[in-house]
Design a protein around this motif. Sequence first.
Motif, short mmCIF file in Angstrom:
data_model
loop_
_atom_site.label_atom_id
_atom_site.label_comp_id
_atom_site.label_asym_id
_atom_site.label_seq_id
_atom_site.Cartn_x
_atom_site.Cartn_y
_atom_site.Cartn_z
N TRP A 127 -9.69 5.68 -7.09
CA TRP A 127 -9.09 6.43 -5.72
C TRP A 127 -8.83 7.81 -6.16
O TRP A 127 -8.28 8.40 -7.22
CB TRP A 127 -7.95 5.50 -5.26
N ASP A 128 -9.05 8.55 -5.09
CA ASP A 128 -8.43 9.78 -4.91
C ASP A 128 -7.77 10.28 -3.88
O ASP A 128 -7.43 9.41 -3.23
CB ASP A 128 -9.90 10.67 -5.07
N PHE A 129 -7.55 11.52 -3.79
CA PHE A 129 -6.59 11.76 -2.62
C PHE A 129 -7.16 11.26 -1.29
O PHE A 129 -6.12 10.74 -0.30
CB PHE A 129 -6.59 13.44 -2.52
N GLU A 130 -8.18 11.41 -0.81
CA GLU A 130 -8.80 11.09 0.55
C GLU A 130 -8.70 9.34 0.44
O GLU A 130 -8.19 8.71 1.59
CB GLU A 130 -10.15 11.42 0.66
N ASP A 131 -9.10 8.70 -0.65
CA ASP A 131 -8.75 7.09 -0.50
C ASP A 131 -7.30 6.81 -0.56
O ASP A 131 -6.91 5.98 0.33
CB ASP A 131 -8.96 6.64 -1.97
N TRP A 132 -6.37 7.77 -0.91
CA TRP A 132 -4.94 7.56 -0.76
C TRP A 132 -4.42 7.67 0.63
O TRP A 132 -3.61 6.92 1.10
CB TRP A 132 -4.03 8.37 -1.71
N LYS A 133 -4.89 8.79 1.01
CA LYS A 133 -4.44 9.13 2.60
C LYS A 133 -5.06 8.09 3.71
O LYS A 133 -4.31 7.25 4.43
CB LYS A 133 -5.29 10.32 2.89
#
Length: 437
Positions: free
Chosen positions: A177-183
């Motif tokens: 996961w990346d920042f957009e996934d986390w968001k």
Amino acid sequence: MKKFFMATSLVATMLTLAACGSSNSEEASSTAAAGDEKVTLTFSWWGGELRHNSTQEAVELYEELNPNVDIQVEYSSWDDYWKKLATKSASGDLPDVMQMDLQYISQYGLKNQLSDLSEFAVKGGAIDTTYTDESLVEGSKIGDELFGFPISKNALSMLTNTSALADTGVTIDYENWDFEDWKQVVSDVHEKTGKYGMVDVGDIAILFSYYLRTEGESLYTYDDEGNPSLNYTDENFTAFFETMQGLVAEGAMPTPEVVKNVKSFDENPFALGESALMETWTNQYNLYNDATEDDLSLDLVYGANNENNPLSYRQAMFYSIAETSEYKEEAADFIDWIVNSTEAADILGTERGISTNSQVVEHLSANMTEIEKETADYLTDIADVVGDPEAVPPLGYTEINTLLNDMYSEVAYGEKDVKSFCDEFRVKAEEVLADNY
């Protein structure tokens, strides 16, 4: 790109160290015991009752092994500790040995309050670094000077309240996961449950600094002459804080006031099952497990496997020696024993965090709780993906940190827009650095 796999066993990775034997307290304390002169050292630390009791027990054993050494101890809560240390600093009466924190080490070290331990902290030296992660020692230096020896380490992690996450239908691919996934995860959890998707740790600089590392930037850096400067683009500043502002506005994350009003771990929304995630240091995992009956897991923070290697080991705390100490060699010998000996480790355990000494970790592994083993394994397993440790915070960092958190509160409550925040913070933070360098 390096990939992370949670398959390493702590015991398995440490087996090669077992053949090296364990530290011998009598040998380790030979420097202090060598002479007949009576030596009195002062030693101070912060912490709770468990730390106070175990540390005093360790001190008493050291005194038994070194009859010519008397150690006078003083301990306090976190807030009181720094007030007392500031007073002692002003009067030139700092303790011979003191527990030191990352955010204060520049303040005391660069103002000639702490001794440079570089000559002591070497392989086979007075403070033996044979089994210590070299990157942590080097990463603790300010220029060429080592003002504190790192005694324990941690790293950022994503704590997951699996009880709160259950039945939401939200899944997390922690490996990728990346920042957009986390968001999206944080937002989805709130939408499906009405609860928080994530609770922050009450210091937005921790979350912001990690985000910047995922983007190949950092909050600050140093030039070749040791002068610090801000090291991020306005674009990434804006992207991060607009995201945070939006999540708070929709109720997916709490306001800063909610977090600041939490007085204990068991009062935190995360421990109460009112939040699915918490991005925080690995040493918090044990504390939150003690504070809740919910099922928790220790997982990778977003972006951990990206090409910038944003994860890093962090010095949980240090031991420092006062520049005014009359007994620097004896103080170094005591630090070596309390950090590197298995006798001290048997008393102190992992209360101060997972030791920076791999031999001590291997020695303690058989008696670790499951939570402690999970934490130690996590720190071992991320070894292939961690980047360089963050630079030691510059002089004035405490003021910069306060500015960032205060201004973020204004943004979270809609009292300031992110662009103004970005512009004003840069100007004021640069002024603080200019005043100190």
